[in-house]
Write a protein that holds these residues in place. Sequence first.
Motif, PDB file in Angstrom:
ATOM      1  N   GLU A  46      93.497   9.203  50.426  1.00 41.06           N
ATOM      2  CA  GLU A  46      92.807  10.460  50.093  1.00 41.06           C
ATOM      3  C   GLU A  46      91.389  10.174  49.599  1.00 41.06           C
ATOM      4  O   GLU A  46      90.423  10.829  49.998  1.00 41.06           O
ATOM      5  CB  GLU A  46      93.597  11.217  49.026  1.00 41.06           C
ATOM      6  CG  GLU A  46      92.979  12.562  48.660  1.00 41.06           C
ATOM      7  CD  GLU A  46      93.765  13.290  47.591  1.00 41.06           C
ATOM      8  OE1 GLU A  46      93.283  14.326  47.117  1.00 41.06           O
ATOM      9  OE2 GLU A  46      94.870  12.799  47.228  1.00 41.06           O
ATOM     10  N   TRP A  47      91.250   9.159  48.724  1.00 41.00           N
ATOM     11  CA  TRP A  47      89.930   8.792  48.218  1.00 41.00           C
ATOM     12  C   TRP A  47      89.054   8.258  49.355  1.00 41.00           C
ATOM     13  O   TRP A  47      87.859   8.582  49.436  1.00 41.00           O
ATOM     14  CB  TRP A  47      90.068   7.732  47.125  1.00 41.00           C
ATOM     15  CG  TRP A  47      88.726   7.237  46.635  1.00 41.00           C
ATOM     16  CD1 TRP A  47      87.963   7.792  45.660  1.00 41.00           C
ATOM     17  CD2 TRP A  47      87.976   6.118  47.144  1.00 41.00           C
ATOM     18  NE1 TRP A  47      86.782   7.098  45.507  1.00 41.00           N
ATOM     19  CE2 TRP A  47      86.760   6.059  46.412  1.00 41.00           C
ATOM     20  CE3 TRP A  47      88.202   5.176  48.141  1.00 41.00           C
ATOM     21  CZ2 TRP A  47      85.790   5.090  46.639  1.00 41.00           C
ATOM     22  CZ3 TRP A  47      87.237   4.208  48.372  1.00 41.00           C
ATOM     23  CH2 TRP A  47      86.042   4.159  47.631  1.00 41.00           C
ATOM     24  N   SER A 104      87.723  11.108  51.467  1.00 44.33           N
ATOM     25  CA  SER A 104      86.719  11.887  50.733  1.00 44.33           C
ATOM     26  C   SER A 104      85.425  11.105  50.589  1.00 44.33           C
ATOM     27  O   SER A 104      84.320  11.639  50.791  1.00 44.33           O
ATOM     28  CB  SER A 104      87.254  12.260  49.345  1.00 44.33           C
ATOM     29  OG  SER A 104      88.424  13.049  49.461  1.00 44.33           O
ATOM     30  N   GLU A 118      79.471  13.422  45.934  1.00 48.04           N
ATOM     31  CA  GLU A 118      79.805  14.841  46.078  1.00 48.04           C
ATOM     32  C   GLU A 118      78.826  15.740  45.317  1.00 48.04           C
ATOM     33  O   GLU A 118      78.753  16.942  45.592  1.00 48.04           O
ATOM     34  CB  GLU A 118      81.242  15.076  45.595  1.00 48.04           C
ATOM     35  CG  GLU A 118      82.288  14.482  46.545  1.00 48.04           C
ATOM     36  CD  GLU A 118      83.710  14.687  46.069  1.00 48.04           C
ATOM     37  OE1 GLU A 118      84.632  14.695  46.910  1.00 48.04           O
ATOM     38  OE2 GLU A 118      83.910  14.837  44.844  1.00 48.04           O
TER      39      GLU A 118
END
Length: 689
Positions: A501-502, A505, A622
């Motif tokens: 998941e990291w 992202s 982000e």
Amino acid sequence: MARPTPVSSSSKTSQQSMRNEHWMFDDAMNERIRSIHVPDGRVVDVTSVLQVTRNVLRHIIPNINLSMNGHIDASDDQTNLSAVDGAHDALHKICCELSCKCSRGGDAHATTMAIFNMLSSYSWGAKVVLALAAFAVNFGEFWLIAQLCTSNSLAKSVALLKQPDILEHSQTLKTHFDALSKLVNAMVDVTKCIVELTELPSKYISIDEPPLSTAMAHIHTATYWIISSVVVCTRQITSLVGMRHEFTTSTSEAWELSSLAHKVSSIHEHLQSRLHLCYERIDEKKLMEAFEHLKRTIETPQVDNLMILQNIFGKEESLLNPDRAEVYINVLRRKHVLLLISDLDISQEEIRVLEDVYKERVSSGLNYEIIWLPVMDRTTWNDGYQEKFSTLQSIMSWYTVSHHVAIEPAVIKYIREEWGFVKKPIAVTLNPQGKVLCPNALNMMWIWGNSAFPFSSEKEESFRKAKPWTLDLLVGRLEPNLPTWVSQQKVVCFYGGVKMEWIESFTTATKGVANALDIGIEMVYVGKKNARERVQKITGLIKEKELSHAWEDDNVWFFWNLLESMLYSKTQHGKTIENDVIKQEVMTMLGYDSSKNGWAVFYTGSGEMVKANGEKVLSTMESFDEWEKLAKQMGFIPALRKKLEGVIDNHHCTRLILPGNSGRNPERVQCAECGRPMELNFLYSCCAE
């Protein structure tokens, strides 16, 4: 004549740990037995006499224990008869004493002491062996007639005059003979123990010190009970001869045999445990003797390396060469030799990477050889280990030992204590004269390859001073596209971790930042140390989703191993984190990998570099809108560094996990996040995937 007296209650209290009170005597009886023992040095070949005795008894009692820890051969009567000649006179006298006293139903203790007096001039070992041999003669004659009386006319005639048909009534006498067999077995066991104890080499164990002194303190008592058992057994057999038609045995007779068998078995357990301790002590002394000899040999200047290699490989002076042909070790005489030392857990990646270096030596014009020296525990060896050993042997393209037991314990002790081997493989370099150039050359082989030949500590130091340690040195051999990317002025990002998941992202956000700044970027996934299966799975997903480049297993292993090698090389040469920037960077990278989260390093050919842990770098990417203007003014890496420096973690838990057996670990480590000294803890892990 007084019978033996058991130890008193007070004596029992002082000897509670032994549980042997039922066969031990009081002080008066002990002193009396010892006073009869006055050996005059006469020699009896107890080993040969005992061998013949056992061969007699094994024909009578099929389940008799014939083994003797490998010290006495159990073959049939091939003993040189001259070896027994010296015992004939004593044997004859004991046989006569037994026949005379036991046929009249005499007192067993009195007969035992009479035999003790007859054997006063003999050693303890000779006493028990001669007494047991005399019993074997009487028992053998009795059984021989019993067996042959139905088929041999002479035996039949003798049986008619001397003894009844025992075999015909064997079922009636079964309980009697079962008890007799158990006792005889126990007698043989104790006799073997006494013989072994009395013949232990004085060079390695002293009779005046434990554990031998402890065993010898009770050897007179054990000798008494063996001779007493001989008397009782002979009396039982003699009583059978006189039975004629009354083939019944009293309960008391069977109980006497069983009780005595239990007592003698208890003595055997006690002596056997002491004998085991004696052999352990002897093995320890022999190990230290061999260890010191090996140490002196290695530390003494030699004309060539042959003597040292022969000492290391011991009796196994032959090896398997790269073609798997057996060769003598002298083929390595006066050559540079690397001893690759490992257990059976050496990784195939390590073997493949080392094989690349080994094969390159030919094109580099270098003349050195590698020998695999496996360190294994012989006591736990099994078929699984053998299969693993054979598999590793088959994939190695260098010399190997031909068998897993080729390496002696003294050599293994030296390898562990002097060369520091624990578990992680090491490569000890020997020059053509057998001098140790470096106790572990693997670090420099991983970093510089064959250019570090002859892989000496001095060569490593010169390389460390002459060649700058850069990211190019770390990944140049692993990422063939790096020169092209640098020439194209691209930013290169190396990242790791095992949370998919990291990864998704982070790669998505980073590519978005690069697009916004209109800069070229290449991202390479370098996995995680000691997480092969998880990394393989993630690598597949990264390639499937086209998130970034990703290294194969061997490169992943080599990257992390190279980082550790750089750290240990720096540490071995006295570099600390305060005076060596490269060491700080390496420890930071290893610290990132030891944490649960991911991490990333951004790099350009101009030498600019910035790194951060996964959470921090992801949140920074982000929130690009917060530092986009700064990035356009300063450039991507300077702006990213400035932004990361402004990100304050309210909480962080940084770990740095290093193998405890790869060299001298740094004594002081700073946290990669806050710079404070990290606390030292011990971690034992088993990370099998």
